[in-house]
Design an enzyme around this catalytic site. Structure first.
Site, PDB file in Angstrom:
ATOM      1  N   GLU A  62       0.815  -1.207   0.000  1.00 41.08           N
ATOM      2  CA  GLU A  62       0.000   0.000   0.000  1.00 41.08           C
ATOM      3  C   GLU A  62       0.855   1.266   0.000  1.00 41.08           C
ATOM      4  OE1 GLU A  62      -3.573  -1.852   2.796  1.00 41.08           O
ATOM      5  OE2 GLU A  62      -1.856  -0.845   3.713  1.00 41.08           O
ATOM      6  N   ASP A 233      -7.706  -4.798   8.856  1.00 38.50           N
ATOM      7  CA  ASP A 233      -7.223  -3.605   8.158  1.00 38.50           C
ATOM      8  C   ASP A 233      -7.127  -3.766   6.644  1.00 38.50           C
ATOM      9  OD1 ASP A 233      -5.128  -5.352   8.014  1.00 38.50           O
ATOM     10  OD2 ASP A 233      -3.673  -4.080   9.041  1.00 38.50           O
TER      11      ASP A 233
END
Length: 354
Positions: A62, A233
């Site tokens: 990410e 998450d």
């Protein structure tokens, strides 16, 4: 910090560890928490976007960018739960802080350690506004790399002294107990999640498996507790039974991201949630009464990394806890980048007086 335009301050893992030890873990977490809360309070000034994620069967990579209009920051971070089987970290990261006015980086730093610190600091900041008053006992379900940081942050900000630990791997719990043995806690190793949550006013879930999981079931959660849900998450990764969510008042960082990645991915897209920044600024209510169940659905957001980068930049200034990288081209004439390459091929002038 550095007058030469080509040089960028870089905080290595070694320097980060030395910086943390120099400041002290609890002081570091307390000061970092203040930066995190300061940036939440000026939430509306930030550019905000869900993190840019590249998912695979093994994990996720990410990028997490944001800017307050003057300074820009981003973090590169991965999440690969299977890494531990090969002796690798589940999460690794690095980050950059840059000047919006010039685009020049002002800091580059490791963020594997720093992410653990900022995650714990953010959890504690949220709990300061949401947890029962005078809470003294916290259960930590999942005793991996993040657990000790959570414990230390909650001690520093909320005065937590009693810990009840559980992990499916007893070695992880033993590791956690060993690391926290001299930190002023009363610690109990528990044989199950049910045992761990007994008597705890705060329940922290921080497991790593990338899957829909049920770490907490509805019958384990009594009235008045605060749940700090850290482990869920990314899409397809949760820790709490859906019924817990339906009984809780849910607080989130950035709804467009949390609805994709957090516990609330189990709920309808319009299920009501409260943004944490509105509680901090007094626009919304956090904990109302002693029986309310509050849930911080924590997935981590770019402003928290921005806060951590700001804090480290301020703390390393004037210290030896960084090195410099020759990272930016800085030709004598800004328009003559090619000429700089040609001049590098020429031999250095000889000092005839030598």
């Amino acid at each position: 910090m550095i007058p030469n335009l080509n040089l960028v301050p870089f905080v290595s893992v070694d320097h980060m560890m030395k910086l943390v030890l120099h400041i002290g873990v609890e002081r570091f977490l307390t000061e970092l928490s203040a930066y995190v809360e300061e940036d939440f309070r000026r939430w509306e000034r930030f550019d905000k976007t869900p993190r840019v994620a590249s998912h695979s069967a093994e994990g996720v990579i990410e990028l997490m960018p944001t800017s307050d209009g003057r300074t820009y920051g981003f973090k590169y971070v991965n999440g690969h739960p299977k890494n531990t089987r090969e002796g690798r970290q589940t999460v690794t990261a690095f980050g950059v802080l840059a000047d919006v006015g010039t685009g020049y980086p002002m800091l580059m730093t490791e963020m594997t350690i720093l992410t653990a610190l900022r995650t714990a600091a953010t959890s504690a900041v949220a709990a300061k506004h949401l947890a029962p008053k005078d809470a003294s006992c916290m259960a930590i379900i999942g005793n991996g790399a993040q657990a000790e940081f959570q414990a230390m942050a909650f001690k520093a900000l909320l005065g937590i002294r009693k810990l009840r630990l559980y992990d499916i791997d007893p070695a992880a719990t033993r590791k956690c107990m060993r690391n926290l043995s001299d930190q002023g806690f009363e610690i109990a190793a528990c044989g199950s999640t049910e045992e761990a949550v007994e008597g705890a006013q705060i329940i922290t879930t921080v497991t790593a498996d990338k899957q829909y999981a049920t770490i907490l079931t509805d019958n384990m959660v009594g009235a008045g507790v605060h749940i700090n849900a850290v482990g869920g998450d990314c899409p397809g990764k949760t820790e709490l039974h859906r019924d817990i969510l339906l009984r809780s008042d849910i607080f989130v960082e950035y709804p467009p991201q949390t609805r994709i990645e957090g516990e609330i991915q189990q709920l309808a897209p319009d299920h009501p949630v409260t943004e944490l920044w509105t509680v901090m600024t007094g626009q919304a209510t956090g904990r109302r009464d002693a029986r309310q169940i509050t849930l911080f659905d924590s997935v981590g957001f770019a402003t928290e990394d921005f806060s951590a980068l700001r804090y480290v930049r301020d703390k390393v200034a004037g210290t030896g806890f960084y090195e410099t990288l020759d990272m930016l081209a800085d030709p004598d004439e800004p328009r003559d980048l090619f000429g700089m390459i040609l001049r590098a091929a020429k031999p250095a002038p000889v000092d005839e007086a030598a």
